[in-house]
Design an enzyme around this catalytic site. Structure first.
Site, PDB file in Angstrom:
ATOM      1  N   LYS A 168       0.858  -1.188   0.000  1.00  0.00           N
ATOM      2  CA  LYS A 168       0.000   0.000   0.000  1.00  0.00           C
ATOM      3  C   LYS A 168       0.893   1.237   0.000  1.00  0.00           C
ATOM      4  CE  LYS A 168      -4.445   0.716   2.303  1.00  0.00           C
ATOM      5  NZ  LYS A 168      -5.052   0.723   3.639  1.00  0.00           N
TER       6      LYS A 168
HETATM    7  O1  G3P Z   1      -7.837   1.427   5.430  1.00  0.00           O
HETATM    8  C1  G3P Z   1      -8.183   2.608   4.832  1.00  0.00           C
HETATM    9  C2  G3P Z   1      -9.523   3.168   5.211  1.00  0.00           C
HETATM   10  O2  G3P Z   1     -10.532   2.229   4.971  1.00  0.00           O
HETATM   11  C3  G3P Z   1      -9.588   3.825   6.553  1.00  0.00           C
HETATM   12  O3  G3P Z   1     -10.904   4.068   6.960  1.00  0.00           O
HETATM   13  O4  G3P Z   1     -12.497   4.594   8.758  1.00  0.00           O
HETATM   14  O5  G3P Z   1     -10.077   5.211   9.056  1.00  0.00           O
HETATM   15  O6  G3P Z   1     -11.525   6.449   7.457  1.00  0.00           O
HETATM   16  P1  G3P Z   1     -11.253   5.146   8.136  1.00  0.00           P
END
Ligand code: G3P
Length: 216
Positions: free
Chosen positions: A84
């Site tokens: 990533k």
């Molecule tokens: O892993 C990336 C993403 O899905 C993070 O989500 O909930 O931290 O905005 P969030």
């Protein structure tokens, strides 16, 4: 639409895998840090043992050289590891190099269609638009997802659209309606997808009637 689990928690990953619906896993430095002082590479290896689909391991270097070093190191953990990289200039340079070497890259922190085009041009295998974080600042994450899917349909780019930062079932339903390739979500969202109060009520009634008739 494939379902990825957006967590680094092994119990949650095992539970989702037991339903047969975990097509992959995405982690990020925040999710890893929630698991305490685990050894990063060993932890990713443990996830890869449970889920055979793509497992994202995120670089934490800020320059291309550092990301390439991490990418080479992490891609040796297991064949299903995906590197990533952030949607920065350095991240896209690393994406180009890694993907030219046959290492799959998930480009993360995408907040615009222009950025998604740049990631596809850099050879990303996955682009991760963050729906919930756009909603959080009063924008509409689903509109971004729609834009990206529409633009990508015009070309034969190999980049899969991975709807990320999913917060609730509506995000999942709408992502599926638009034809997103993948939705990555926390375990609690997967769990919510099963639920409807009428299912619970109906099941309780069926079983009560069954028992009332003297059956066991
Ligand atoms: O892993 C990336 C993403 O899905 C993070 O989500 O909930 O931290 O905005 P969030």
């Amino acid at each position: 639409m494939k379902f990825f689990l957006d967590t680094a928690n092994l119990d949650e990953i095992r539970e989702a895998a037991s339903f047969g619906i975990a097509d992959g896993v995405t982690t990020n430095p925040t999710l890893i840090s929630k698991e305490g002082n685990v050894d990063f590479k060993q932890h990713i290896a443990a996830i890869c043992e449970i889920v055979k689909g793509p497992v994202s391991a995120e670089c934490t270097s800020e320059d291309t050289e550092g990301m390439l070093r991490e990418g080479h190191e992490y891609s040796k953990i297991a064949p299903n590891v995906v590197i990533k990289c952030p949607l920065t200039r350095a991240g896209l340079k690393a994406t180009r190099k890694l993907s030219d070497e046959g290492i799959r890259v998930n480009v993360t922190l995408c907040f615009s269609a222009a950025q998604a085009i740049m990631a596809a041009k850099a050879g990303a295998s996955f682009i991760s638009p963050f729906l919930g974080r756009l909603d959080d600042i009063g924008e509409n994450g689903l509109l971004l997802l729609q834009d990206i899917i529409e633009v990508y349909r015009n070309y034969e780019w190999k980049t899969e659209v991975l709807a990320a930062s999913i917060r609730h079932p509506i995000h999942v339903i709408e992502a599926a309606r638009m034809g997103a390739d993948i939705a990555t979500m926390p375990f609690k969202v997967i769990d919510l997808l099963f639920n409807h109060p009428l299912t619970e009520k109906g099941q309780a009634q069926f079983l009560a009637d069954w028992r009332k008739s003297g059956r066991k």
